[in-house]
Write a protein that holds these residues in place. Structure first.
Motif, PDB file in Angstrom:
ATOM      1  N   LEU A 158       0.597  -1.558   0.158  1.00  0.00           N
ATOM      2  CA  LEU A 158       0.218  -0.208  -0.678  1.00  0.00           C
ATOM      3  C   LEU A 158       0.749   1.575   0.488  1.00  0.00           C
ATOM      4  O   LEU A 158       2.313   1.070  -0.027  1.00  0.00           O
ATOM      5  CB  LEU A 158      -1.214  -0.185   1.274  1.00  0.00           C
ATOM      6  N   GLU A 169      -9.354  -3.394  -1.860  1.00  0.00           N
ATOM      7  CA  GLU A 169      -8.904  -4.705  -2.911  1.00  0.00           C
ATOM      8  C   GLU A 169      -7.922  -5.566  -2.230  1.00  0.00           C
ATOM      9  O   GLU A 169      -8.417  -6.971  -2.243  1.00  0.00           O
ATOM     10  CB  GLU A 169      -8.753  -3.912  -4.365  1.00  0.00           C
ATOM     11  N   ARG A 170      -6.847  -5.026  -1.164  1.00  0.00           N
ATOM     12  CA  ARG A 170      -6.069  -5.612  -0.780  1.00  0.00           C
ATOM     13  C   ARG A 170      -7.097  -7.095  -0.174  1.00  0.00           C
ATOM     14  O   ARG A 170      -7.025  -8.214   0.364  1.00  0.00           O
ATOM     15  CB  ARG A 170      -4.930  -5.200   0.647  1.00  0.00           C
ATOM     16  N   GLN A 171      -7.956  -6.698   0.779  1.00  0.00           N
ATOM     17  CA  GLN A 171      -8.421  -6.974   1.899  1.00  0.00           C
ATOM     18  C   GLN A 171      -9.426  -8.204   1.256  1.00  0.00           C
ATOM     19  O   GLN A 171      -9.483  -9.514   2.200  1.00  0.00           O
ATOM     20  CB  GLN A 171      -9.311  -6.347   3.425  1.00  0.00           C
ATOM     21  N   SER A 220      -9.190  -9.741  -1.136  1.00  0.00           N
ATOM     22  CA  SER A 220      -7.963  -9.996  -2.068  1.00  0.00           C
ATOM     23  C   SER A 220      -7.168 -11.142  -1.530  1.00  0.00           C
ATOM     24  O   SER A 220      -6.854 -12.443  -1.529  1.00  0.00           O
ATOM     25  CB  SER A 220      -7.359  -9.661  -3.115  1.00  0.00           C
ATOM     26  N   ARG A 221      -7.023 -11.207  -0.584  1.00  0.00           N
ATOM     27  CA  ARG A 221      -6.088 -11.589  -0.123  1.00  0.00           C
ATOM     28  C   ARG A 221      -6.280 -12.609   2.008  1.00  0.00           C
ATOM     29  O   ARG A 221      -6.057 -13.302   2.489  1.00  0.00           O
ATOM     30  CB  ARG A 221      -5.103 -11.002   0.664  1.00  0.00           C
TER      31      ARG A 221
END
Length: 347
Positions: free
Chosen positions: A286, A323-325, A327-328
């Motif tokens: 990020l 988006e990171r949360q 997807s991961r």
């Protein structure tokens, strides 16, 4: 078709903090996947409604001996006991101590904190429980590195949730955590003072309870920012706060992963967090303004000031964090990864 499992989650607890919420979410997902699930421990008034709705049985247990009794009672009827925190590890190990491995459920310990189990007097707790624990799950790489013994990293996940509208967010910096010394809320207060945002119409909302409240209130007075700081206590509306706030400030340097930070990311709230422990995995990739060196209030204040002056940058950071949360760190990925560990331990 893969056979369903009989799962028992055990916590020695009558509260409802991060670990209890973790169990509530995971147990509900497992039940929805067709598994038979029981939960021992947690605040009955907060745990039971969600568990009952999901079809999960609940047994209160505020003392270790109550966990021991409940595990013994259910041991012949479950395939795996998933323990959470050290007291539950000890209780489950004691409950099945007299059983042969082929006549007892597997014990899987989920480790939530980046530290070893500690000691009972001169005796390491690890020595008391390790032979009875068949597998360990660490909620982050930071936890896996800190605990004793091998483990499998299965990141905490949360459900998808709506993102806040960047144009509707308030000029509020939110700190949401227990007011305990190790959480370093004082660093967050000093960071807000160092940012100068109090002079630009921003406020600091400190949501949480604990023994540090009075010292923090004195610190706010001494820093001359009392008019711009609100101590709002324990909040049951944290999801709404995360949708309204302008930035999250997460100064704790020892989080196993960081549930509030993860929830903020899911809501699209731009974070500024201590670059340590589980936060490192959440914030990877990020905007560099999303992190600061642990304990460095001046650096955190500079990050806050820079983002406050950059509405487009704040919106972009919030979108990238969400988006990171998704997807991961999804609940689906957590449930699937946990089931893999269960089946290997049973086998």
């Amino acid at each position: 078709m893969t056979a369903s499992l009989r799962i028992l989650h055990a916590i020695r607890s009558d509260g409802f903090s991060g670990v209890e919420q973790f169990v509530l979410r995971l147990a509900g997902t497992q039940a929805a996947d067709g598994h038979a699930v029981h939960v021992i421990g947690g605040d009955p008034s907060r745990m039971r409604p969600g568990l009952v709705e999901a079809g999960v049985a609940h047994i209160p247990a505020a003392r270790t001996v109550e966990v021991v009794r409940a595990v013994r009672h259910l041991a012949d009827h479950v395939d795996v006991v998933n323990t959470h925190m050290t007291a539950a590890d000890v209780a489950a190990a004691a409950a099945i101590a007299s059983r042969r491995r082929t006549r007892r459920p597997a014990i899987v310990a989920t480790c939530h904190f980046a530290r070893p189990r500690g000691r009972v007097g001169p005796v390491p707790i690890e020595a008391l429980v390790r032979r009875r624990i068949d597998a360990q799950i660490a909620i982050s790489a930071a936890v896996a590195e800190a605990i004793d013994g091998s483990s499998t990293v299965v990141h905490t996940g949360i459900d998808p949730r709506p993102a806040g509208d960047p144009d509707m967010r308030e000029h509020t910096v939110l700190i949401a955590q227990r007011l305990q010394p190790e959480k370093r809320t004082d660093v967050g207060v000093r960071a807000f003072a160092a940012s100068g945002l109090a002079n630009e119409g921003w406020t600091l909302d400190v949501a949480g309870i604990g023994p540090e409240r009075e010292p923090l209130e004195r610190l706010v007075e001494n820093l001359g920012i009392a008019a711009s700081v609100r101590f709002s206590g324990y909040r049951t509306d944290l999801p709404e706060l995360l949708l309204r706030a302008g930035m999250l400030l997460a100064p704790c340097p020892i989080e196993g992963l960081g549930l509030t930070l993860l929830e903020a990311m899911a809501s699209g709230l731009p974070p500024v967090a201590a670059d340590a422990a589980g936060h490192v995995e959440l914030l990877a990739g990020l905007d560099e303004r999303a992190s600061f060196a642990p304990g460095d209030a001046d650096a955190a204040g500079e990050r806050l000031r820079s983002l406050a002056a950059d509405p487009a940058g704040r919106a972009a950071l919030g979108a990238a964090a969400r988006e990171r949360q998704q997807s991961r760190f999804s609940l689906r990925a957590q449930a699937d990864g946990t089931e893999v560990v269960y089946r290997e331990a049973i086998g």
